[in-house]
Design an enzyme around this catalytic site. Structure first.
Site, mmCIF file in Angstrom:
data_model
loop_
_atom_site.group_PDB
_atom_site.id
_atom_site.type_symbol
_atom_site.label_atom_id
_atom_site.label_comp_id
_atom_site.label_asym_id
_atom_site.label_seq_id
_atom_site.Cartn_x
_atom_site.Cartn_y
_atom_site.Cartn_z
ATOM 1 N NE ARG A 14 -26.844 2.602 24.370
ATOM 2 C CZ ARG A 14 -26.602 1.331 24.110
ATOM 3 N NH1 ARG A 14 -26.846 0.816 22.910
ATOM 4 N NH2 ARG A 14 -26.150 0.533 25.055
ATOM 5 C CG HIS A 206 -25.349 -4.144 28.305
ATOM 6 N ND1 HIS A 206 -25.762 -2.830 28.411
ATOM 7 C CD2 HIS A 206 -25.865 -4.586 27.131
ATOM 8 C CE1 HIS A 206 -26.485 -2.500 27.353
ATOM 9 N NE2 HIS A 206 -26.572 -3.561 26.555
ATOM 10 C CG HIS A 208 -29.668 -7.203 25.275
ATOM 11 N ND1 HIS A 208 -30.520 -6.261 24.759
ATOM 12 C CD2 HIS A 208 -28.453 -6.604 25.341
ATOM 13 C CE1 HIS A 208 -29.857 -5.147 24.490
ATOM 14 N NE2 HIS A 208 -28.594 -5.320 24.842
ATOM 15 C CB CYS A 239 -27.955 -4.353 19.197
ATOM 16 S SG CYS A 239 -26.656 -3.771 18.074
ATOM 17 C CG ASN A 248 -30.853 -3.485 27.649
ATOM 18 O OD1 ASN A 248 -31.348 -2.778 26.784
ATOM 19 N ND2 ASN A 248 -29.567 -3.742 27.702
#
Ligand code: HMG
Ligand code: MG
Length: 298
Positions: A14, A206, A208, A239, A248
């Site tokens: 994703r 989460h 990056h 993103c 990530n």
């Protein structure tokens, strides 16, 4: 005192693929997801039910879910921005939805065309409807460590939004360092502010890895008792509505460090490297993951 077992929540299909200029064919996405499952990953965010006008790379969400099917013991999830996305996700048989909002107004506008207040109301609405439909709901809060448009984001605002999302019924809140500007002391401050209001197992990180601090920040989380870390195979990702966002934390880098510290993930690192090799082949370039490159160079 470290947790004995943690979950690596895979976001490569994703968060990684949403940011690739080239859209992968659905069968290639399914092949990558199959390799991740074969490596022992149990929680995988496979796509998004967002507007295909905004993220054309993931416009094949329905077809992809059909191709990957269901796997015993594995939970596939996907981003759901609104009730229309929820309807699609439900029809596709998704068991877990992820709502996502931002802690900064400018990123919220660019990413979902809503103010924070509108986004929060929307996320609550989707969460309620998804739970009624029997789905588990995860939540993301972006730009917690900093915003590409506004810079500093006050931790009090982060705490306030997180409390509202948790009250709305999400089972887990994933804190996003969307553009990878976080450093360890800041991570400690953010976590200690939040832990005054919610149990540690509500939180996920989460991170990056834009500036190389993802693993250091993950270690701070691990020491604070966090047991879910989002990561992407080979470090794929970014993103598209956050300029400068890179991939990530690489799944293999996370697993290598965790296993080396005696923390179990249930993932087979060698098989994960095989999945990383497949990701590189499908994307057509070398990925940033350090462990992956070291393992392939041996
Ligand atoms: P909008 O343009 O303001 O709203 O988009 P809209 O309702 O007018 O929708 C526009 C068009 O999209 C309409 O079609 C809708 O029907 C359609 P038209 O009438 O023009 O033909 N549409 C949809 N189609 C399919 N599925 C849907 C859907 N919704 C509307 N669910 C919207 C608002 C929220 C839809 C849009 O801004 C959007 O989809 N944004 C998603 C952006 C995105 O996916 N960003 C990346 C994920 S977030 C991220 O990466 C951060 C994270 O990793 C954490 C971190 O790192 O911090 C999670
Ligand atoms: Mg992200």
């Amino acid at each position: 005192h470290l947790p004995r077992k943690v979950d690596v929540y895979e976001v490569g299909p994703r968060d990684g693929l949403q940011n690739e200029l080239r859209t992968l064919p659905t069968r290639d996405k399914a092949r990558l997801i199959n390799a991740l499952v074969a490596a022992g990953e149990k929680r995988i965010e496979v796509t998004s039910f967002v507007s295909p006008k905004w993220i054309p790379q993931l416009a094949d969400a329905e077809e992809l879910l059909k191709q990957v099917g269901r796997r015993p013991g594995v939970v596939f999830s996907a981003l759901v921005p609104n009730l229309k996305g929820l309807e699609r996700a439900q029809a596709a048989g998704l068991e877990e939805a992820a709502v996502f909002i931002s802690a900064s107004e400018a990123h919220s506008k660019k990413n979902i065309n809503k103010t924070i207040a509108e986004a929060l109301a929307g996320a609550k609405e989707v969460t309620g409807a998804a739970r009624k439909a029997g789905m588990r709901v995860r939540g993301y809060l972006s730009t917690v460590w900093g915003c590409p448009y506004e810079g500093h984001v006050p931790v009090e605002r982060v705490v306030d939004i997180c409390r509202q999302l948790v009250d709305a019924g999400i089972y887990q809140l994933s804190l996003g360092d969307t553009i990878g500007v976080g450093t360890p002391r800041q991570t400690e401050e953010i976590l200690s502010a939040l832990l005054q209001h919610m149990p540690v197992d509500t939180l996920a990180l989460h991170l990056h890895d834009t500036r190389g601090t993802a693993l250091a920040n993950a270690l701070v989380g691990l020491s604070a008792g966090v047991t879910t870390f989002d990561a992407s195979i080979g470090g794929l990702g970014g993103c598209p509505y956050a300029p400068g966002a890179a991939g990530n934390l690489a799944s293999e880098d996370a697993v290598f460090m965790l296993h080396g510290m005696g923390v179990d993930t249930g993932i087979n690192l060698d098989r994960l490297v095989e999945a990383g090799e497949i990701a590189q082949e499908l994307i057509g370039r070398k990925l940033a993951g350090k462990y992956l490159q070291a393992a392939l160079g041996e």
